[in-house]
Design a protein around this motif. Structure first.
Motif, PDB file in Angstrom:
ATOM      1  N   ARG A 160       0.828  -1.200   0.000  1.00 32.67           N
ATOM      2  CA  ARG A 160       0.000   0.000   0.000  1.00 32.67           C
ATOM      3  C   ARG A 160       0.868   1.256   0.000  1.00 32.67           C
ATOM      4  O   ARG A 160       1.852   1.335   0.736  1.00 32.67           O
ATOM      5  N   THR A 161       0.490   2.204  -0.831  1.00 33.31           N
ATOM      6  CA  THR A 161       1.113   3.525  -0.838  1.00 33.31           C
ATOM      7  C   THR A 161       0.007   4.569  -0.792  1.00 33.31           C
ATOM      8  O   THR A 161      -1.099   4.336  -1.296  1.00 33.31           O
ATOM      9  N   SER A 190      -0.647   8.841  -1.328  1.00 35.74           N
ATOM     10  CA  SER A 190      -0.073  10.095  -1.807  1.00 35.74           C
ATOM     11  C   SER A 190      -0.224  11.219  -0.793  1.00 35.74           C
ATOM     12  O   SER A 190       0.444  12.236  -0.908  1.00 35.74           O
ATOM     13  N   GLY A 191      -1.096  11.045   0.184  1.00 37.33           N
ATOM     14  CA  GLY A 191      -1.353  12.104   1.147  1.00 37.33           C
ATOM     15  C   GLY A 191      -2.617  12.883   0.831  1.00 37.33           C
ATOM     16  O   GLY A 191      -3.094  13.664   1.641  1.00 37.33           O
ATOM     17  N   TRP A 192      -3.145  12.684  -0.349  1.00 35.85           N
ATOM     18  CA  TRP A 192      -4.371  13.350  -0.754  1.00 35.85           C
ATOM     19  C   TRP A 192      -5.557  12.437  -0.472  1.00 35.85           C
ATOM     20  O   TRP A 192      -5.410  11.224  -0.326  1.00 35.85           O
ATOM     21  N   ILE A 193      -6.751  13.038  -0.456  1.00 32.59           N
ATOM     22  CA  ILE A 193      -7.968  12.266  -0.237  1.00 32.59           C
ATOM     23  C   ILE A 193      -8.140  11.298  -1.409  1.00 32.59           C
ATOM     24  O   ILE A 193      -8.087  11.693  -2.570  1.00 32.59           O
ATOM     25  N   GLY A 194      -8.358  10.055  -1.099  1.00 29.21           N
ATOM     26  CA  GLY A 194      -8.515   9.042  -2.139  1.00 29.21           C
ATOM     27  C   GLY A 194      -7.204   8.634  -2.786  1.00 29.21           C
ATOM     28  O   GLY A 194      -7.206   8.038  -3.855  1.00 29.21           O
ATOM     29  N   GLY A 195      -6.086   8.949  -2.151  1.00 30.09           N
ATOM     30  CA  GLY A 195      -4.795   8.685  -2.752  1.00 30.09           C
ATOM     31  C   GLY A 195      -4.182   7.346  -2.385  1.00 30.09           C
ATOM     32  O   GLY A 195      -2.993   7.144  -2.583  1.00 30.09           O
ATOM     33  N   LEU A 196      -4.984   6.423  -1.863  1.00 33.08           N
ATOM     34  CA  LEU A 196      -4.476   5.106  -1.486  1.00 33.08           C
ATOM     35  C   LEU A 196      -4.382   4.208  -2.716  1.00 33.08           C
ATOM     36  O   LEU A 196      -5.337   4.081  -3.482  1.00 33.08           O
ATOM     37  N   LYS A 197      -3.220   3.600  -2.909  1.00 36.71           N
ATOM     38  CA  LYS A 197      -3.035   2.639  -3.999  1.00 36.71           C
ATOM     39  C   LYS A 197      -2.619   1.318  -3.390  1.00 36.71           C
ATOM     40  O   LYS A 197      -1.681   1.256  -2.603  1.00 36.71           O
ATOM     41  N   GLU A 198      -3.324   0.261  -3.754  1.00 38.60           N
ATOM     42  CA  GLU A 198      -3.044  -1.074  -3.248  1.00 38.60           C
ATOM     43  C   GLU A 198      -2.661  -1.990  -4.403  1.00 38.60           C
ATOM     44  O   GLU A 198      -3.292  -1.960  -5.453  1.00 38.60           O
ATOM     45  N   THR A 199      -1.631  -2.792  -4.185  1.00 35.55           N
ATOM     46  CA  THR A 199      -1.210  -3.780  -5.166  1.00 35.55           C
ATOM     47  C   THR A 199      -1.130  -5.121  -4.463  1.00 35.55           C
ATOM     48  O   THR A 199      -0.412  -5.261  -3.471  1.00 35.55           O
ATOM     49  N   ASP A 212      11.415  -7.910  -8.309  1.00 30.42           N
ATOM     50  CA  ASP A 212      12.578  -7.218  -7.757  1.00 30.42           C
ATOM     51  C   ASP A 212      12.144  -6.053  -6.864  1.00 30.42           C
ATOM     52  O   ASP A 212      12.784  -5.769  -5.854  1.00 30.42           O
ATOM     53  N   LYS A 213      11.043  -5.400  -7.199  1.00 32.82           N
ATOM     54  CA  LYS A 213      10.520  -4.332  -6.340  1.00 32.82           C
ATOM     55  C   LYS A 213       9.975  -4.908  -5.038  1.00 32.82           C
ATOM     56  O   LYS A 213      10.122  -4.298  -3.982  1.00 32.82           O
ATOM     57  N   ALA A 214       9.342  -6.078  -5.109  1.00 34.34           N
ATOM     58  CA  ALA A 214       8.837  -6.719  -3.894  1.00 34.34           C
ATOM     59  C   ALA A 214       9.974  -7.035  -2.940  1.00 34.34           C
ATOM     60  O   ALA A 214       9.854  -6.840  -1.726  1.00 34.34           O
ATOM     61  N   MET A 215      11.106  -7.489  -3.479  1.00 32.36           N
ATOM     62  CA  MET A 215      12.273  -7.760  -2.647  1.00 32.36           C
ATOM     63  C   MET A 215      12.827  -6.469  -2.054  1.00 32.36           C
ATOM     64  O   MET A 215      13.202  -6.423  -0.881  1.00 32.36           O
ATOM     65  N   THR A 216      12.844  -5.421  -2.847  1.00 34.11           N
ATOM     66  CA  THR A 216      13.335  -4.136  -2.363  1.00 34.11           C
ATOM     67  C   THR A 216      12.449  -3.595  -1.244  1.00 34.11           C
ATOM     68  O   THR A 216      12.952  -3.078  -0.248  1.00 34.11           O
ATOM     69  N   TYR A 217      11.131  -3.720  -1.398  1.00 32.58           N
ATOM     70  CA  TYR A 217      10.209  -3.273  -0.346  1.00 32.58           C
ATOM     71  C   TYR A 217      10.428  -4.058   0.945  1.00 32.58           C
ATOM     72  O   TYR A 217      10.386  -3.492   2.042  1.00 32.58           O
TER      73      TYR A 217
END
Length: 143
Positions: free
Chosen positions: A76-77, A79-88, A99-104
């Motif tokens: 989850r990330t 943005s700080g704005w209303i409705g700015g939640l992004k889920e993958t 590779d990004k999953a490993m980095t996270y």
């Protein structure tokens, strides 16, 4: 009994390590990488000095998530704005950008300060076994 503390101005001898993530749990590989990035495996470890090594993680596509984490775990990330939640969902994250999953995962295991940010610059994750750091003659880590 005396304790030796490394000075921040001293030159740190940095090695290169390769970790193969094929068939191993994502979190265990990330924990091993975080230890090497911080330098906690060294006898001269000092918490306030950046004394870690370079880490190359290969075969991130073949890392496994145990249990039902592929379906239930989300990155989850916001943005700080209303409705700015992004889920993958991790099922799509591991299929598209393992590779990004490993980095996270590694980023969550290093400190959230300037030492951790500097350590993350020494992490290199690759989806396959080919990497661009053969010239550094990295040492293979088995665990």
């Amino acid at each position: 009994m005396s304790t030796t503390l490394a000075k921040p101005a001293e030159m740190v001898d940095r090695k290169w390590y390769v970790i193969d993530a094929a068939g191993k749990p994502l979190g265990r590989v990330a924990a091993q990488a975080a230890v090497l990035l911080r330098g906690k495996n060294k006898t001269t470890f000092t918490p306030n000095v950046d004394c870690g090594d370079h880490v190359i993680v290969i075969n991130c596509d073949e890392a496994v998530l145990t249990g039902k984490k592929l379906e239930k775990k989300y990155h989850r990330t916001h943005s700080g704005w209303i409705g700015g939640l992004k889920e993958t969902q991790y099922k799509t994250l591991m299929a598209e950008a393992s590779d990004k999953a490993m980095t996270y995962a590694v980023k969550g295991m290093v400190p959230s300060n300037t030492l951790g940010a500097k350590a993350m610059t020494r992490l290199h994750c690759y989806k396959t076994a080919e990497h661009a750091h053969v010239a550094q003659k990295p040492e293979v880590v088995e665990f």
